[in-house]
Design a protein around this motif. Structure first.
Motif, PDB file in Angstrom:
ATOM      1  N   LEU A  35       0.831  -1.200   0.000  1.00  0.00           N
ATOM      2  CA  LEU A  35       0.000   0.000   0.000  1.00  0.00           C
ATOM      3  C   LEU A  35       0.872   1.259   0.000  1.00  0.00           C
ATOM      4  CD1 LEU A  35      -2.432  -1.591  -0.062  1.00  0.00           C
ATOM      5  CD2 LEU A  35      -2.901  -1.104   2.331  1.00  0.00           C
ATOM      6  N   GLN A  72       3.927   1.509  -1.095  1.00  0.00           N
ATOM      7  CA  GLN A  72       4.597   1.622  -2.394  1.00  0.00           C
ATOM      8  C   GLN A  72       3.649   2.164  -3.459  1.00  0.00           C
ATOM      9  OE1 GLN A  72       7.853   1.195  -2.930  1.00  0.00           O
ATOM     10  NE2 GLN A  72       7.929   0.915  -0.717  1.00  0.00           N
ATOM     11  N   LEU A  73       2.439   1.653  -3.461  1.00  0.00           N
ATOM     12  CA  LEU A  73       1.434   2.151  -4.409  1.00  0.00           C
ATOM     13  C   LEU A  73       1.222   3.643  -4.218  1.00  0.00           C
ATOM     14  CD1 LEU A  73      -1.278  -0.679  -4.346  1.00  0.00           C
ATOM     15  CD2 LEU A  73       0.319  -0.147  -6.192  1.00  0.00           C
ATOM     16  N   GLY A  74       1.169   4.060  -2.972  1.00  0.00           N
ATOM     17  CA  GLY A  74       0.982   5.460  -2.664  1.00  0.00           C
ATOM     18  C   GLY A  74       2.150   6.312  -3.136  1.00  0.00           C
ATOM     19  N   TRP A  77       4.435   5.633  -5.479  1.00  0.00           N
ATOM     20  CA  TRP A  77       4.517   5.703  -6.937  1.00  0.00           C
ATOM     21  C   TRP A  77       3.412   6.626  -7.467  1.00  0.00           C
ATOM     22  CZ3 TRP A  77       2.094   5.061 -11.547  1.00  0.00           C
ATOM     23  CH2 TRP A  77       2.913   4.922 -12.678  1.00  0.00           C
ATOM     24  N   GLY A  78       2.235   6.506  -6.894  1.00  0.00           N
ATOM     25  CA  GLY A  78       1.127   7.341  -7.318  1.00  0.00           C
ATOM     26  C   GLY A  78       1.424   8.826  -7.140  1.00  0.00           C
ATOM     27  N   GLU A  79       2.052   9.154  -6.021  1.00  0.00           N
ATOM     28  CA  GLU A  79       2.418  10.552  -5.794  1.00  0.00           C
ATOM     29  C   GLU A  79       3.361  11.065  -6.871  1.00  0.00           C
ATOM     30  OE1 GLU A  79       3.495  12.414  -1.887  1.00  0.00           O
ATOM     31  OE2 GLU A  79       2.946  10.423  -1.154  1.00  0.00           O
ATOM     32  N   TYR A  83       3.756   9.891  -9.770  1.00  0.00           N
ATOM     33  CA  TYR A  83       3.048   9.890 -11.043  1.00  0.00           C
ATOM     34  C   TYR A  83       2.178  11.133 -11.188  1.00  0.00           C
ATOM     35  CZ  TYR A  83      -0.168   8.351 -14.696  1.00  0.00           C
ATOM     36  OH  TYR A  83      -0.928   8.265 -15.835  1.00  0.00           O
ATOM     37  N   ILE A  84       1.470  11.470 -10.129  1.00  0.00           N
ATOM     38  CA  ILE A  84       0.604  12.644 -10.171  1.00  0.00           C
ATOM     39  C   ILE A  84       1.425  13.908 -10.356  1.00  0.00           C
ATOM     40  CG2 ILE A  84      -0.934  14.071  -8.778  1.00  0.00           C
ATOM     41  CD1 ILE A  84      -1.985  11.431  -7.536  1.00  0.00           C
ATOM     42  N   ARG A 143       4.294  14.162 -11.755  1.00  0.00           N
ATOM     43  CA  ARG A 143       4.822  14.151 -13.105  1.00  0.00           C
ATOM     44  C   ARG A 143       3.782  14.654 -14.104  1.00  0.00           C
ATOM     45  NH1 ARG A 143       8.373  10.312 -16.272  1.00  0.00           N
ATOM     46  NH2 ARG A 143       7.524  10.345 -18.380  1.00  0.00           N
ATOM     47  N   ARG A 144       2.557  14.226 -13.897  1.00  0.00           N
ATOM     48  CA  ARG A 144       1.512  14.636 -14.826  1.00  0.00           C
ATOM     49  C   ARG A 144       1.189  16.124 -14.666  1.00  0.00           C
ATOM     50  NH1 ARG A 144      -0.214  10.438 -17.782  1.00  0.00           N
ATOM     51  NH2 ARG A 144      -1.902  11.578 -18.741  1.00  0.00           N
TER      52      ARG A 144
END
Lengths: 119, 119
Positions: free
Chosen positions: A96, A98-100, A102-104, A106-107, A109-110
């Motif tokens: 959980l 790690q998912l968080g 990476w998601g951060e 990713y967001i 970056r976008r």
DNA sequence: CTGAATCCTAAGTGATACTG
DNA sequence: CAGTATCACTTAGGATTCAG
């Protein structure tokens, strides 16, 4: 009624997503994690206002069936039901996180990319 | 046609699942990872027989839009298109591994439990 | 308070045929 | 070979209502 579904996966990772992939499950697990001790149904509902009661119960049941959380019923009036992370659920913590993370990234970056195209 | 969808998430981890949560995406990424170099569309189709062409293209497009893979078109006859993990895609590797490991443990655990109830 | 049951819609998926 | 379009089907998700 007890319709037992045999789930088969091409790769093990799919089993993991099957367990945590429900629309509200991450959020639910998140709230069960923050702060120690079990949470009542109504507490979860309050913490996640957008979820319907049906979905809340449904997702909780699935998490319970998958052994991720435990459900404890107090036979009293008014009824009291509490949910808590199980040992297996706690073993999810790292993923959980790690998912968080990476998601951060990713967001961010976008957001960065979209701010460039605005220029 | 270019319908831009604004995706909002309650927690960052949901963004990650949004990216890799498609029904075939893990499998596709898995095949793009195994062995170096890009893969042709037909190679992927052969590697994942159960997927329909429509779903293959669709999932590939989404992965491309999310920046996880790159798509290279060779202007020739017959057409040739290859897909490859992007840098961002490679940054997923660790999470993919973790999802796989947890899934393995989870599957083993469930097999163990069911073998017990068989008595 | 907790949560079961029903109905309904939207989205995801799949089979098939077609195009450059 | 790679990709599109269409239709049909299944399912997840949501609104509402009822029950212990």
């Amino acid at each position: 009624m007890e319709e037992q579904i045999t789930r088969s996966f091409n790769i093990p990772a799919e089993a993991t997503l099957e367990v945590i992939g429900g629309k509200w499950k991450l959020l639910i697990l998140c709230h069960l994690n923050c702060g120690p001790g079990p949470k009542r149904t109504s507490e979860l509902k309050k913490a996640i206002p957008d979820i319907t009661q049906k979905m809340l119960i449904q997702q909780l049941r699935e998490l319970e069936e998958d052994g991720i959380i435990t459900r404890t019923v107090y036979n009293q009036v008014p009824p009291k039901v509490v949910y808590e992370m199980s040992e297996l659920g706690n073993s999810l913590q790292f993923i959980l996180d790690q998912l968080g993370e990476w998601g951060e990234q990713y967001i961010r970056r976008r957001e960065w990319k979209s701010s460039c195209s605005e220029g």
